[in-house]
Motif scaffolding. Sequence first.
Motif, PDB file in Angstrom:
ATOM      1  N   SER A 133       0.812  -1.215   0.000  1.00 48.50           N
ATOM      2  CA  SER A 133       0.000   0.000   0.000  1.00 48.50           C
ATOM      3  C   SER A 133       0.849   1.270   0.000  1.00 48.50           C
ATOM      4  CB  SER A 133      -0.936   0.007   1.213  1.00 48.50           C
ATOM      5  OG  SER A 133      -0.206   0.104   2.426  1.00 48.50           O
TER       6      SER A 133
ATOM      7  N   ASP B  95       3.555   3.415  -5.380  1.00 46.45           N
ATOM      8  CA  ASP B  95       4.047   2.504  -6.414  1.00 46.45           C
ATOM      9  C   ASP B  95       5.488   2.785  -6.814  1.00 46.45           C
ATOM     10  OD1 ASP B  95       1.665   1.178  -6.479  1.00 46.45           O
ATOM     11  OD2 ASP B  95       1.025   1.918  -8.447  1.00 46.45           O
ATOM     12  N   GLU B  96       5.887   4.061  -6.801  1.00 43.15           N
ATOM     13  CA  GLU B  96       7.211   4.428  -7.307  1.00 43.15           C
ATOM     14  C   GLU B  96       8.331   4.159  -6.303  1.00 43.15           C
ATOM     15  OE1 GLU B  96       3.928   6.731  -9.113  1.00 43.15           O
ATOM     16  OE2 GLU B  96       4.626   6.469  -7.034  1.00 43.15           O
TER      17      GLU B  96
ATOM     18  N   THR C 163      10.198  -2.259  -7.583  1.00 44.47           N
ATOM     19  CA  THR C 163       9.377  -1.181  -7.048  1.00 44.47           C
ATOM     20  C   THR C 163       8.151  -1.767  -6.365  1.00 44.47           C
ATOM     21  OG1 THR C 163       8.015  -0.914  -9.036  1.00 44.47           O
ATOM     22  CG2 THR C 163      10.070   0.376  -8.922  1.00 44.47           C
TER      23      THR C 163
ATOM     24  N   GLY D 254       5.147  -0.856  -6.978  1.00 45.85           N
ATOM     25  CA  GLY D 254       4.153  -1.079  -8.035  1.00 45.85           C
ATOM     26  C   GLY D 254       4.364  -2.399  -8.747  1.00 45.85           C
TER      27      GLY D 254
ATOM     28  N   ARG E  12       3.242  -5.149  -6.403  1.00 43.42           N
ATOM     29  CA  ARG E  12       1.781  -5.181  -6.211  1.00 43.42           C
ATOM     30  C   ARG E  12       1.066  -5.784  -7.412  1.00 43.42           C
ATOM     31  NH1 ARG E  12      -1.887  -1.806  -7.730  1.00 43.42           N
ATOM     32  NH2 ARG E  12      -0.400  -0.152  -8.201  1.00 43.42           N
ATOM     33  N   THR E  13       1.534  -5.481  -8.598  1.00 40.12           N
ATOM     34  CA  THR E  13       0.840  -5.960  -9.801  1.00 40.12           C
ATOM     35  C   THR E  13       1.402  -7.260 -10.347  1.00 40.12           C
ATOM     36  OG1 THR E  13       2.280  -4.624 -11.230  1.00 40.12           O
ATOM     37  CG2 THR E  13       0.210  -3.618 -10.474  1.00 40.12           C
TER      38      THR E  13
ATOM     39  N   ARG F  92       0.228 -10.856  -5.800  1.00 37.10           N
ATOM     40  CA  ARG F  92      -0.221  -9.741  -6.651  1.00 37.10           C
ATOM     41  C   ARG F  92      -1.711  -9.483  -6.444  1.00 37.10           C
ATOM     42  NH1 ARG F  92       0.429 -14.181  -9.906  1.00 37.10           N
ATOM     43  NH2 ARG F  92      -1.472 -14.905 -10.967  1.00 37.10           N
ATOM     44  N   GLU F  93      -2.153  -8.356  -6.944  1.00 37.76           N
ATOM     45  CA  GLU F  93      -3.571  -7.999  -6.867  1.00 37.76           C
ATOM     46  C   GLU F  93      -4.445  -9.145  -7.376  1.00 37.76           C
ATOM     47  OE1 GLU F  93      -3.598  -3.171  -7.492  1.00 37.76           O
ATOM     48  OE2 GLU F  93      -3.428  -4.458  -9.249  1.00 37.76           O
TER      49      GLU F  93
END
Length: 313
Positions: A218, A221-222, A245, A247, A250-251, A257-258
């Motif tokens: 959370s 992302d950068e 990173t 981001g 997270r992805t 991942r999400e």
Amino acid sequence: MSAPSPDTARDHAAAAITAALADPAKRPIVKSFFDEATFTVSHIVHDPATKKAALIDSVLDFDPPSGRTSHASADALVAHVEAEDLTIEWLLETHAHADHLSAAPYLQEKLGGRLAIGHEIVTVQEVFGKIFNEGTEFRRDGSQFDQLFNDGDRFTVGTLEATVLHVPGHTPACLAYVIGDAVFPGDTLFMPDYGTARCDFPGGDARTLYRSIHRLLSLPDEARVFLCHDYKAPPGRTEFAWETTIGAERTGNIHVREGISEDEFVTMRTQRDATLAMPRLILPSVQVNMNGGRPPEPESNGTRYLKLPLNTL
């Protein structure tokens, strides 16, 4: 459904990352050193304005067949600090590692700085103090370290602001350090194509790890993420890597991942951990690392000994 509880520490870390992304003067310079023998990455983080620095997760070279230690990995860190004219303020441990010995006492003697780890090291000391049958002379209060951090604690590296996040799950004492726009999560996360840390050590818990990771995911992302290990993801990747990173994690992290639920993660992690062998250096590593990187005291013949408990882990 009740609203989630406030996460002041995470929010403060996120705000500091955002400020650093907007102002290059608040971004640390990071130099990483990879030890292929243990697949460990140590990081030297410094403030460009003051050249004050922190050293994260150092490695003491150890040869199990001979029982010999050496300092080639640590000396590479010393050489960089001296070449760049840095001043070490902190020797930071993300947790009591089970896969390599810490060189923190050697580096502290050479370079100075305060040795720090998470406050829950006392839990690790209590559990493993029993496993290794340490006597009453072994202190289980964390006093082998100069600083015990709690979630949300703040400190500085030169003029750079740093925030401590407690991210248990892999072990009870795991910390992530956020320094400027850089996140150092220890073993909590690996590269997106490799996934996440195991949770089957004493005090580990897959559900707790999932929630700790989502605290980190959370963050902005950068934010740059500097990992403690890499093993090359099979199949295909031919180079070791340790920077990514938030981001990208997270992805793209293959485990969290999400879209991957907590229950799905717990099932995957539990099943995967059941297939894993114990780390090659867990017994020497934990004995040394829970004691601030110091080996047991010499016995009457002047020799130091590490224990090998049979049929215990």
